[in-house]
Write a protein that holds these residues in place. Structure first.
Motif, PDB file in Angstrom:
ATOM      1  N   TRP A  52     -12.312  36.227   0.250  1.00 34.11           N
ATOM      2  CA  TRP A  52     -11.239  35.918  -0.706  1.00 34.11           C
ATOM      3  C   TRP A  52     -10.122  35.056  -0.128  1.00 34.11           C
ATOM      4  CZ3 TRP A  52      -5.976  36.841  -0.892  1.00 34.11           C
ATOM      5  CH2 TRP A  52      -5.370  36.544  -2.118  1.00 34.11           C
ATOM      6  N   CYS A  53      -9.861  35.133   1.165  1.00 33.66           N
ATOM      7  CA  CYS A  53      -8.711  34.455   1.763  1.00 33.66           C
ATOM      8  C   CYS A  53      -8.669  32.975   1.371  1.00 33.66           C
ATOM      9  CB  CYS A  53      -8.793  34.581   3.279  1.00 33.66           C
ATOM     10  SG  CYS A  53      -7.661  33.504   4.173  1.00 33.66           S
ATOM     11  N   PRO A  54      -7.549  32.499   0.791  1.00 34.35           N
ATOM     12  CA  PRO A  54      -7.488  31.099   0.344  1.00 34.35           C
ATOM     13  C   PRO A  54      -7.570  30.096   1.484  1.00 34.35           C
ATOM     14  CG  PRO A  54      -5.341  32.173   0.134  1.00 34.35           C
ATOM     15  CD  PRO A  54      -6.320  33.248   0.446  1.00 34.35           C
ATOM     16  N   TYR A  55      -7.043  30.456   2.654  1.00 37.68           N
ATOM     17  CA  TYR A  55      -7.090  29.531   3.787  1.00 37.68           C
ATOM     18  C   TYR A  55      -8.506  29.442   4.340  1.00 37.68           C
ATOM     19  CZ  TYR A  55      -2.092  29.997   3.277  1.00 37.68           C
ATOM     20  OH  TYR A  55      -0.831  29.994   2.749  1.00 37.68           O
ATOM     21  N   CYS A  56      -9.201  30.569   4.328  1.00 30.23           N
ATOM     22  CA  CYS A  56     -10.621  30.537   4.708  1.00 30.23           C
ATOM     23  C   CYS A  56     -11.425  29.731   3.693  1.00 30.23           C
ATOM     24  CB  CYS A  56     -11.183  31.951   4.780  1.00 30.23           C
ATOM     25  SG  CYS A  56     -10.426  33.001   6.043  1.00 30.23           S
ATOM     26  N   GLN A  57     -11.062  29.838   2.417  1.00 25.02           N
ATOM     27  CA  GLN A  57     -11.800  29.131   1.373  1.00 25.02           C
ATOM     28  C   GLN A  57     -11.782  27.626   1.607  1.00 25.02           C
ATOM     29  OE1 GLN A  57     -10.367  29.728  -2.646  1.00 25.02           O
ATOM     30  NE2 GLN A  57     -12.156  28.750  -3.576  1.00 25.02           N
ATOM     31  N   LYS A  58     -10.641  27.091   2.019  1.00 23.71           N
ATOM     32  CA  LYS A  58     -10.551  25.646   2.270  1.00 23.71           C
ATOM     33  C   LYS A  58     -11.546  25.206   3.347  1.00 23.71           C
ATOM     34  CE  LYS A  58      -6.074  25.542   3.172  1.00 23.71           C
ATOM     35  NZ  LYS A  58      -4.713  24.999   3.461  1.00 23.71           N
ATOM     36  N   VAL A  59     -11.596  25.972   4.429  1.00 30.44           N
ATOM     37  CA  VAL A  59     -12.504  25.625   5.528  1.00 30.44           C
ATOM     38  C   VAL A  59     -13.956  25.827   5.102  1.00 30.44           C
ATOM     39  CG1 VAL A  59     -13.184  26.201   7.879  1.00 30.44           C
ATOM     40  CG2 VAL A  59     -10.752  26.212   7.234  1.00 30.44           C
ATOM     41  N   TRP A  60     -14.213  26.930   4.433  1.00 29.43           N
ATOM     42  CA  TRP A  60     -15.561  27.260   3.954  1.00 29.43           C
ATOM     43  C   TRP A  60     -16.084  26.156   3.044  1.00 29.43           C
ATOM     44  CZ3 TRP A  60     -16.427  32.430   0.814  1.00 29.43           C
ATOM     45  CH2 TRP A  60     -17.781  32.779   0.847  1.00 29.43           C
ATOM     46  N   MET A  61     -15.243  25.706   2.092  1.00 35.10           N
ATOM     47  CA  MET A  61     -15.640  24.612   1.198  1.00 35.10           C
ATOM     48  C   MET A  61     -15.927  23.337   1.975  1.00 35.10           C
ATOM     49  SD  MET A  61     -13.252  24.767  -2.203  1.00 35.10           S
ATOM     50  CE  MET A  61     -13.990  23.225  -2.756  1.00 35.10           C
ATOM     51  N   THR A  62     -15.115  23.057   2.970  1.00 30.95           N
ATOM     52  CA  THR A  62     -15.306  21.832   3.758  1.00 30.95           C
ATOM     53  C   THR A  62     -16.648  21.854   4.485  1.00 30.95           C
ATOM     54  OG1 THR A  62     -12.909  21.573   4.052  1.00 30.95           O
ATOM     55  CG2 THR A  62     -14.343  20.423   5.614  1.00 30.95           C
ATOM     56  N   LEU A  63     -16.963  22.978   5.117  1.00 32.01           N
ATOM     57  CA  LEU A  63     -18.258  23.103   5.799  1.00 32.01           C
ATOM     58  C   LEU A  63     -19.417  22.921   4.825  1.00 32.01           C
ATOM     59  CD1 LEU A  63     -17.409  26.180   8.053  1.00 32.01           C
ATOM     60  CD2 LEU A  63     -18.172  23.942   8.908  1.00 32.01           C
TER      61      LEU A  63
ATOM     62  N   ILE B 271     -15.453  25.265  17.621  1.00 34.00           N
ATOM     63  CA  ILE B 271     -16.245  24.051  17.417  1.00 34.00           C
ATOM     64  C   ILE B 271     -16.496  23.418  18.769  1.00 34.00           C
ATOM     65  CG2 ILE B 271     -16.435  21.850  16.193  1.00 34.00           C
ATOM     66  CD1 ILE B 271     -14.217  22.831  14.309  1.00 34.00           C
ATOM     67  N   ASP B 272     -17.744  23.319  19.127  1.00 34.37           N
ATOM     68  CA  ASP B 272     -18.114  22.754  20.438  1.00 34.37           C
ATOM     69  C   ASP B 272     -17.349  23.452  21.563  1.00 34.37           C
ATOM     70  OD1 ASP B 272     -19.830  20.978  19.176  1.00 34.37           O
ATOM     71  OD2 ASP B 272     -18.313  19.394  19.047  1.00 34.37           O
ATOM     72  N   GLY B 273     -17.176  24.767  21.449  1.00 35.32           N
ATOM     73  CA  GLY B 273     -16.521  25.542  22.495  1.00 35.32           C
ATOM     74  C   GLY B 273     -15.009  25.543  22.459  1.00 35.32           C
ATOM     75  N   VAL B 274     -14.411  24.765  21.548  1.00 36.17           N
ATOM     76  CA  VAL B 274     -12.954  24.696  21.427  1.00 36.17           C
ATOM     77  C   VAL B 274     -12.509  25.575  20.263  1.00 36.17           C
ATOM     78  CG1 VAL B 274     -10.968  23.184  21.029  1.00 36.17           C
ATOM     79  CG2 VAL B 274     -12.924  22.360  22.375  1.00 36.17           C
ATOM     80  N   THR B 275     -11.464  26.378  20.471  1.00 33.98           N
ATOM     81  CA  THR B 275     -10.980  27.294  19.437  1.00 33.98           C
ATOM     82  C   THR B 275      -9.856  26.643  18.629  1.00 33.98           C
ATOM     83  OG1 THR B 275     -11.539  29.213  20.809  1.00 33.98           O
ATOM     84  CG2 THR B 275     -10.000  29.580  18.992  1.00 33.98           C
ATOM     85  N   TYR B 276     -10.004  26.656  17.316  1.00 33.61           N
ATOM     86  CA  TYR B 276      -8.991  26.136  16.388  1.00 33.61           C
ATOM     87  C   TYR B 276      -8.470  27.315  15.574  1.00 33.61           C
ATOM     88  CZ  TYR B 276     -11.043  21.613  17.577  1.00 33.61           C
ATOM     89  OH  TYR B 276     -11.507  20.512  18.251  1.00 33.61           O
ATOM     90  N   ARG B 277      -7.140  27.464  15.510  1.00 34.78           N
ATOM     91  CA  ARG B 277      -6.554  28.688  14.978  1.00 34.78           C
ATOM     92  C   ARG B 277      -5.776  28.498  13.690  1.00 34.78           C
ATOM     93  NH1 ARG B 277      -6.361  28.886  20.589  1.00 34.78           N
ATOM     94  NH2 ARG B 277      -7.282  30.798  21.482  1.00 34.78           N
ATOM     95  N   GLN B 278      -5.947  27.377  13.044  1.00 36.17           N
ATOM     96  CA  GLN B 278      -5.207  27.132  11.790  1.00 36.17           C
ATOM     97  C   GLN B 278      -6.085  26.324  10.854  1.00 36.17           C
ATOM     98  OE1 GLN B 278      -3.601  24.399  10.182  1.00 36.17           O
ATOM     99  NE2 GLN B 278      -2.308  25.664   8.849  1.00 36.17           N
ATOM    100  N   SER B 279      -6.056  26.658   9.557  1.00 35.64           N
ATOM    101  CA  SER B 279      -7.034  26.097   8.618  1.00 35.64           C
ATOM    102  C   SER B 279      -7.006  24.574   8.573  1.00 35.64           C
ATOM    103  CB  SER B 279      -6.816  26.677   7.212  1.00 35.64           C
ATOM    104  OG  SER B 279      -5.515  26.388   6.729  1.00 35.64           O
ATOM    105  N   ASN B 280      -5.815  23.970   8.506  1.00 33.17           N
ATOM    106  CA  ASN B 280      -5.759  22.507   8.417  1.00 33.17           C
ATOM    107  C   ASN B 280      -6.288  21.857   9.689  1.00 33.17           C
ATOM    108  OD1 ASN B 280      -4.669  22.887   5.925  1.00 33.17           O
ATOM    109  ND2 ASN B 280      -2.634  22.099   6.413  1.00 33.17           N
TER     110      ASN B 280
END
Length: 572
Positions: free
Chosen positions: A181-192, A230-239
């Motif tokens: 449900w999380c809206p910030y997760c939704q943005k990333v999920w849709m992009t993938l 992503i490729d071993g690098v951690t990204y901690r914010q949706s944008n």
């Protein structure tokens, strides 16, 4: 707002205003993939063929136009949702039945169901389902989940899209919420999904639905989601994740190739402006002059104008871009929550007039995208997930009829026969609205995880867990009532068989079976047993999450068929 107290006798409940502060969503999905554990989410309904329109709902208090029938026997179950569900959990275990009484009850239940030719096991239900499935997406759903292929589903823990991608080549792991449900997760999920980038999923609780693991907190000390590696690098914010996906996967569909970057930036500023106007109004009581409402409408008109100026149905033209993906989560939640809490309608059913036709066209265009279809939720899920996230939403006078309809108390909302578009308030999902497929989807999700679901539902007749979480319907430590589980099992098999019924005589047989088995339960276990079974089905019904557990058409059918069974349990 004070919460209504639940009477020991569920029939004595009275329908009251909804207690808005925190409710909804279990910490784990009830209908998981084969790799996952189990848990689930939902609310309730009455009867009438009347259409719920904006005008009839607005005047319902004065005119008595049927938002629900005053004589509806199911109406009293609902009460104040958060208080009734919370206190149902506190009602405790039923008086023990002796082993002899339990054995006699089991034999009588089995004999009654067999007399009406009701499936004697979940294997039989699954066999009947398999014979009725008509598409490859249905037939190979579970196999595809395991392999990461097929139709996109929130139940995927690995997403490869097709056999051209190999698991060992996956470069992305997305940590998103278990509630889907999380809206910030939704943005990333849709992009993938839109870019068709293979990825793994790790599910994490939102704060008010359960604890986060030490391993996740070590990676993300503030606990926020989403996180992506992503490729071993951690990204901690949706944008940051979205921009990294665009840069690191240039061979996949481009979502930021803007002909007019200045326009894109202006639209992204507008997205933040509409978000702020929505938040202020949703979480505040408006002034007598309607200042917050007027401010929101002013910004909404800017969004409408921006879409009208576009050369296509999307914000930047004829194809979807990151701009649309940024707007989608919060416009979707805005439409649901303002209708529920403020009685303000933006989205309309097909053929209805709207003051926001460009926004309506944009939603229609988004709903052609598999990436959006996958992640889209329903109004009920949104309106119960938002308050615990925001610390509460403030309802306005006159919104009660809309709350009732979304909560399943409106005519045909979650009652058979279902009313199209929930009476004009929430457009049906045209891409998956075939009744047969929707019913089979509901049966598939229940039958694939029946044991865990039966145990989960029986929490409604059990004991609340400790500690409690911010969302009262999230109770991962609740104790199930083992005494009612065999009866809940039988009730759910009847419900699933009715969902699979193609002919009137088979549906009639299910009705006779339900009537007779309730009589047997009442005779052998008394009113207390029947009440505990009611509470179990209500508990289950009120926790069906969209899209987490199933898509909206399937969820509406399952909610309505559970209410059909609850109706027999209510009758003396």
């Amino acid at each position: 707002m004070t919460m209504a107290k639940i009477s020991p006798n569920i029939r004595s409940l009275r329908l009251t205003s909804v207690a808005y502060a925190a409710v909804f969503c279990g910490s784990v999905a009830l209908f998981p993939s084969l790799r996952s554990p189990a848990s689930f989410a939902l609310a309730f309904s009455p009867s009438s063929d009347a259409k719920l329109s904006l005008s009839t709902l607005t005047s319902a208090k004065e005119s008595k136009t049927a938002v629900f029938s005053e004589s509806n026997p199911l109406k009293s179950i609902f009460g104040a949702v958060s208080s009734s569900i919370s206190n149902i959990q506190q009602s405790g275990m039923m008086s023990s039945l002796s082993s002899t009484e339990m054995s006699r009850l089991d034999v009588l239940t089995t004999e009654t169901l067999a007399r009406h030719d009701i499936a004697g096991s979940w294997d039989t239900i699954r066999s009947v389902l398999a014979n009725k499935q008509t598409t490859d997406d249905e037939r190979f759903f579970r196999q595809n989940l395991e392999k990461g292929y097929g139709m996109a589903s929130p139940l995927h823990s690995l997403r490869l899209f097709d056999e051209s991608n190999k698991e060992e080549d996956v470069r992305v792991t997305l940590f998103r919420d278990s509630a889907s449900w999380c809206p910030y997760c939704q943005k990333v999920w849709m992009t993938l999904e839109q870019k068709r980038i293979p990825y793994r999923i790790e599910k994490v609780n939102m704060r008010c639905y359960g604890d986060k693991t030490p391993a996740f907190l070590a990676m993300q000390p503030n606990g926020n989601i989403p996180v992506a590696i992503i490729d071993g690098v951690t990204y901690r914010q949706s944008n940051d994740i979205i921009y990294a996906l665009e840069e690191l996967f240039p061979e996949n569909e481009r979502l930021m190739d803007f002909d007019d970057r200045m326009k894109a930036q202006e639209l992204l500023r507008l997205e933040r402006e509409i978000f702020s106007a929505w938040m202020y109004w949703l979480t505040s009581g408006d002034s007598p002059d309607g200042r917050l409402r007027d401010n929101f409408i002013s910004v909404l008109n800017k969004v409408e104008s921006a879409l009208n100026r576009s050369s296509g149905d999307f914000f930047m033209g004829t194809r979807v871009t990151t701009v649309d993906i940024m707007f989608a989560p919060f416009l979707e939640r805005t439409v649901a929550s303002l209708l529920f809490f403020k009685g303000f309608q933006i989205r309309v059913a097909p053929g209805q007039k709207t003051e926001y036709p460009a926004i309506d066209r944009w939603f229609n265009a988004m709903e052609t995208l598999e990436s959006y279809q996958l992640t889209k939720s329903d109004y009920y899920t949104h309106c119960w997930d938002l308050p615990p996230q925001l610390g509460g939403c403030v309802p306005e006078r006159g919104s009660e009829p809309f709350q009732d309809a979304i909560n399943g108390i409106g005519p045909g909302s979650w009652e058979l026969p279902l009313t199209p578009h929930n009476g004009g308030l929430e457009p049906d999902w045209a891409w998956c609205n075939d009744d047969g497929i929707a019913k089979r989807e509901a049966v598939e999700r229940v039958s694939a995880n029946a044991g865990a679901i039966i145990k989960f539902a029986s929490r409604g007749a059990g004991k609340a867990g400790f500690p409690r979480y911010g969302a009262p319907l999230a109770d991962p430590k609740a104790v199930s009532n083992g005494l009612v589980q065999p009866s809940v099992d039988a009730a759910l098999r009847i419900v699933c068989q009715k969902l699979l019924s193609d002919e009137d005589n088979e549906g009639s047989r299910c009705s006779e079976a339900m009537k007779d088995v309730v009589a047997a339960w009442r005779k052998e276990g008394g009113d207390e047993l029947v009440e505990k079974i009611q509470l179990s089905l209500i508990y289950l019904r009120d926790r069906i999450g969209v899209p987490r557990d199933m898509r909206l058409p399937a969820a509406r059918h399952l909610r309505a068929h559970l209410n059909w069974a609850i109706g027999y349990l209510l009758n003396d």
